[in-house]
Structure formats: structure tokens, C-alpha cells
Design an enzyme around this catalytic site. Sequence first.
Site, PDB file in Angstrom:
ATOM      1  CE1 TYR A  93      -3.917   2.087   0.764  1.00 26.08           C
ATOM      2  CE2 TYR A  93      -2.961   2.788   2.812  1.00 26.08           C
ATOM      3  CZ  TYR A  93      -3.793   2.962   1.781  1.00 26.08           C
ATOM      4  OH  TYR A  93      -4.794   4.065   2.056  1.00 26.08           O
ATOM      5  NE  ARG A 146      -7.326  12.867  -4.764  1.00 24.49           N
ATOM      6  CZ  ARG A 146      -7.127  11.754  -4.073  1.00 24.49           C
ATOM      7  NH1 ARG A 146      -6.184  10.940  -3.927  1.00 24.49           N
ATOM      8  NH2 ARG A 146      -8.332  11.796  -2.985  1.00 24.49           N
ATOM      9  CE  LYS A 164      -7.149   3.669  -0.395  1.00 19.51           C
ATOM     10  NZ  LYS A 164      -7.114   4.487   0.665  1.00 19.51           N
ATOM     11  CD  GLU A 235      -9.617   5.139  -1.892  1.00 14.93           C
ATOM     12  OE1 GLU A 235     -10.276   4.843  -1.006  1.00 14.93           O
ATOM     13  OE2 GLU A 235      -8.908   6.168  -1.611  1.00 14.93           O
ATOM     14  CG  ASP A 236      -7.388   8.018  -4.636  1.00 20.92           C
ATOM     15  OD1 ASP A 236      -7.623   8.163  -3.614  1.00 20.92           O
ATOM     16  OD2 ASP A 236      -6.161   7.182  -4.972  1.00 20.92           O
ATOM     17  CG  ASP A 258     -11.335   5.440   1.859  1.00 21.19           C
ATOM     18  OD1 ASP A 258     -11.176   5.619   3.015  1.00 21.19           O
ATOM     19  OD2 ASP A 258      -9.940   5.310   1.279  1.00 21.19           O
ATOM     20  CG  ASP A 259     -10.264   9.528  -1.335  1.00 21.36           C
ATOM     21  OD1 ASP A 259      -9.007   9.090  -1.082  1.00 21.36           O
ATOM     22  OD2 ASP A 259     -10.479   8.858  -2.588  1.00 21.36           O
ATOM     23  CG  ASN A 398      -0.723   9.336   1.055  1.00 20.85           C
ATOM     24  OD1 ASN A 398       0.096   9.303   2.031  1.00 20.85           O
ATOM     25  ND2 ASN A 398      -2.173   9.262   1.367  1.00 20.85           N
ATOM     26  CG  ASN A 442      -3.156   5.879   4.621  1.00 19.87           C
ATOM     27  OD1 ASN A 442      -4.227   5.439   4.506  1.00 19.87           O
ATOM     28  ND2 ASN A 442      -2.159   6.365   4.076  1.00 19.87           N
TER      29      ASN A 442
END
Length: 548
Positions: A93, A146, A164, A235-236, A258-259, A398, A442
Site C-alpha cells: 500500500y 486523482r 485498498k 476511491e480517488d 473513502d477519500d 500521498n 491514513n
Amino acid sequence: MSHKNGIDLLRDSFANKSTAFTEDEKERYGLVGLVPDVTETEDIQVQRVLLQLGTKSTDLGRYIYLIDLLDHNETLFYRTIMSDPARFLPIIYDPTIGEACLKFGHIYRQPRGMYLSITRRGKVKEILKNWPQKDVRFICVTDGGRILGLGDIGANGMGIPIGKLQLYTGCAGVPPQYLLPMYLDAGTNNEQYLHDPLYLGLRQTRPSAEALYSFVDEFVEAVQEVFPKCCIHFEDWTGSDAVHLLERYRDKYCVYNDDVQGTAGIVLAGMINAAKIKGTKLSDEKYLFLGASSAGIGLAGLLCSALVKEGLTLEQAQSQVYMFDVNGLLESTRTDLFDFQKIYAHKHKPTRDFVAAIESIRPTTIIGVSTVGGTFTQAVVEAVSGVNERPVILALSNPTEHAECTAEQAYTWSKGKAIYAAGVQFPPVHFNGQTFLPGQANNFYIFPAVGMAIFATQASRVTDEMFIEAAHAVADQVPPDLLNQGLLYPLQSGILEIEIQTAARVAILVFDSGLARVKRPKDMVAFIREHVYKPEYAAELAIETTPA
Ligand SMILES: NC(=O)C1=CN([C@@H]2O[C@H](COP(=O)(O)OP(=O)(O)OC[C@H]3O[C@@H](n4cnc5c(N)ncnc54)[C@H](OP(=O)(O)O)[C@@H]3O)[C@@H](O)[C@H]2O)C=CC1
Ligand SMILES: CC(=O)C(=O)O
Ligand SMILES: [Mg+2]
């Protein structure tokens, strides 16, 4: 039940035991002569993995080795990473996964998860049915918009849903057969990848938000039909897509981002513990964010909800949150803001100078969610240390090079005053005769545990309250001696137990909120434990297996 035999069994990563098949199994499944004539334990096999990992000279090399292992023997992969999470989390990760994503098309070996292109519109439901598992409980989905702080990397972002979901299992024990990584391919605006012959995505630029959202609508609706017990984990995505898509589905389906929500949970946990260290209350904090997008907005919303629980009105809570983006401080004369940002745009004179903003706003806490490494300069750290006895500095971007400042910088520039954590794990810092323990802020402390609670209770919706409860549960598990050294989060060596306890508290909330779809058990921790995956070979092969 149909059984795989011989070489087909050895090539099935779910059922393969490699050198651990018993004599009886070798006879029964036609394996005699196809494997060495030994019967090893899982622990002996892990010893061999560790030996081979020791020959790799880089973390990327170790990552590739471990993914190869997963492709051949899933049990051994999880046995290895769960044997020493503090060692293996940074490899499978953050931060190594950042490098693995940048090189995804180059290091690609085997398919894992699903790739769904916008060119397949109208056929999404049929395509989802190609997935061999019929009971999928979690899809982690990205469009690569992203990825970490690396920007739009399109199909290379697939490393993130894969990684993840491994943490659902590795950190919280959700059984891996229920997990489906997903890449929704709507193109990329990344010129480098568009011209890379080894790039694995559509070679077209991104469509309008309208076209993208209609594709996502088809996907989300198809999931309800094909996998009715599934929770969709976003996610992202780019910041505005993350916020808008969450709003679009959160009250209708079992989804979360999640973000937005997981990150908020981990920061709330850190703030609860920072307040313990300082002997203050959360409502005494004033926040200044560097970055005002999905992570920042999610965080601000959840922190405000927590302040409301402490007795503030929502307006009072929001008045304690300030934000700064690429165009400077969010303030009431700005005309370029999304609606979801306007609530944090207070009356203040315009400024593009972050240090000046610190001196004028006098925040107790600065939070970096800007994607830009090094933006908490010495002047920034000195400014926030100038207005606080114990400034809280969270550098969340990150991977490592994108952190707004390192642990060493935070402690030395603040002369040991900072309470610090970052998105990645920095080593302890020795300064002025003291040892400081930076925490890893995190979301992996939060989303696998919330995931386990959803899995065990079959929750029908995911609420912000679940992330607030997870934050309290994580915060409560840091022992006082570690808090005294500035550590905001529990040690990763005990992550599975931490997340089981966290999941149990979230599960209680799920039952109390009437969102559970199973019968309420008497002992919630025992109930969660019953659901926890164990990286052990089945005594009896039940090989109606699913292909990797
Ligand atoms: N530690 C953790 O658990 C997590 C960490 N993160 C990290 O947080 C970061 C941000 O995530 P997310 O919000 O989704 O990302 P986005 O790219 O959506 O947002 C970045 C924000 O930072 C602003 N920004 C960019 N450059 C600067 C700059 N030089 N100075 C000030 N502001 C700047 C952007 O402004 P504008 O919009 O005007 O361009 C935008 O508001 C990522 O690096 C990610 O890795 C995210 C989730 C979890
Ligand atoms: C950790 C995480 O989710 C991110 O950096 O996006
Ligand atoms: Mg993320």
C-alpha cells in the site's frame, strides 16, 4: 461438487496449497509428482517467502513479488502480510503503491478485478455478470482521476482499488472472495500515458461530467441488480466528482467515498487524541486546511459534526474551519468556489500567502490535503508554532514526496512543539534529547473496519456517524505511554485486533440505527470475530473454486 484436479488445482490461486498438500490430498487430486514430496506448514512457507523477499533490493521489487505470490497462492499472500503488517503495509500500500501505479502498465502481469470502459455503455450489467463470484460485497471503484497526490493517471490507477481491497482483508479480516476491484475507464487527460504504448486504458481524453455521471449511474444501478448485497466504495476520483457522486448516491444505495469519509474519520481520530495530549476539547480547535477538495471538504464536514456533538451549533463549528486552495484563502468575495466550499469562505481579506493567513487566523491545527509536497515550509511551521504552544500539523498528501512536510521538518522547525502525523509512516525523530513518534494519518485505520462492520451486519446504507464512531474507537486504542510521545494512532503491528474492536463499535451503531439486515447478536466482538478471514488452508478442500 466439482473439484479441480492436478495442474488446474495448482494454478487456482484460491485453492492452491503448493507444498502444503497432504499425502491424502495429493492422491485424491492427482497431484503426486506435480509438487515436491513434502507437506509443509503455512509458517514454513512464509519463511521461504521472507527469504525470497530478502533478495529484492527495492520496495517495488517486493511489491511485484508479493502480487505474483497472490496470483499463485492467495492464502500464503495473506499469511505473509498479516504476519507483520507494519512491515508489509508500506509495500502493498502507501507509499510503494504510488510507484506501482505510475508504472502499472509496465509491471502488469495478470488480470485482477474488472475493467469497464465507457465505450461499453448499455452493456454494463452483462459485463458485470462475467465476474466469476456471484456474491460480491464490496466493489472499490476508481476512474483514476486523482490517484493519491499523483493526479490523473487513468488506467494506471487500478493499483489503488486492488491495494485498498487487500487491506479489507489484511487489516480487518474481510474474506477476499467477496471483494472486487474495479476501474471505470472514461479516458485520461494524461498526455504521457496517452502516448505510452504499454498504457492499458482507453486512448481518449475525459468526457464531460454529464457523460461521466451517466456512465457511473449505469454502473451503480447495474451493481444493485447483479450484486444486491454489494457496498460500493469510491476511491480517488477528482475532488468535485468525489463529492458530487457521493451526494448523488449516498441516500439511495449502500455507497461511501473513502477519500471524503474515511480520511475524515482518521483525522477526527487524530484530533481527539491531539486534544487529549493538549488537555483541550475538540471545540477549542481552529482549523486551516491547505487544499479544499474531496479530502478537505469531507474532513471539514465530519469535524463540524463532531463539534456539534460537543454542543456547538453547526454555524459555530463551520466558523472554526478555514480553507486555502491553489487560488488562496477561501473567503466571502471569492466567485470561483463550488457550493460545497462556500460554507467555509468566511469574511476575511483576500490572501494568497499561507503564512499571512496563519498569522491572521491563528489556527491551532493545519491540515495538508493539497497533493503538493513541501508546501508546509519552515516559515509555515514556524508561523503555526508562533501562535500555539502545541500546534497540530497533519501532512496528509500521498505518497511520501507529496507530504506537505516530513516528520523531521515538523519537529525540528517547531523546536519539538508540533503534534504531527502524515499520510505515510515516517520513522521516529530524535530532537533535543526527546524521541517523537509520528503517527500515520491514513484512512486504512478506518475503511477496512467500517467495511467489516458493513459486511457482518449487511448494512443497507453507510452513514457519516459510522465514520465518527470508527474515529472514536481508533482514538481510544492508543495507550497513554504512546500518546505521551506524540503518537496519535495505534501501532500497526496490532492492526487486525484494532480493526476488529473498531468494527464491533461501528456494528453496534449499525444495529442501533436500524440499518442492519441480519439478526442482532449478543456479543458484538465475538460476532465480528466469527466473520474474520484466517489465512490458513482449509482442512478439507472445498474446491468449487473461482478463477483468479
Ligand atoms: N492520508 C490519507 O488518508 C489521505 C490522503 N489524501 C491525500 O490528500 C490529497 C488531496 O486529496 P483530494 O482532496 O482528493 O485532492 P484534489 O486534487 O481533489 O484536491 C487538492 C486540493 O488542493 C488544492 N491545491 C493544489 N495545489 C495547491 C497549492 N500549491 N496550494 C494550495 N492548495 C493547493 C487544490 O486547489 P484547486 O482545486 O483550486 O486546484 C484542491 O483544493 C492527495 O494527495 C491525497 O493523497 C486523500 C485521502 C486520504
Ligand atoms: C490514502 C488515500 O486514500 C489517498 O491518498 O488518496
Ligand atoms: Mg484515496
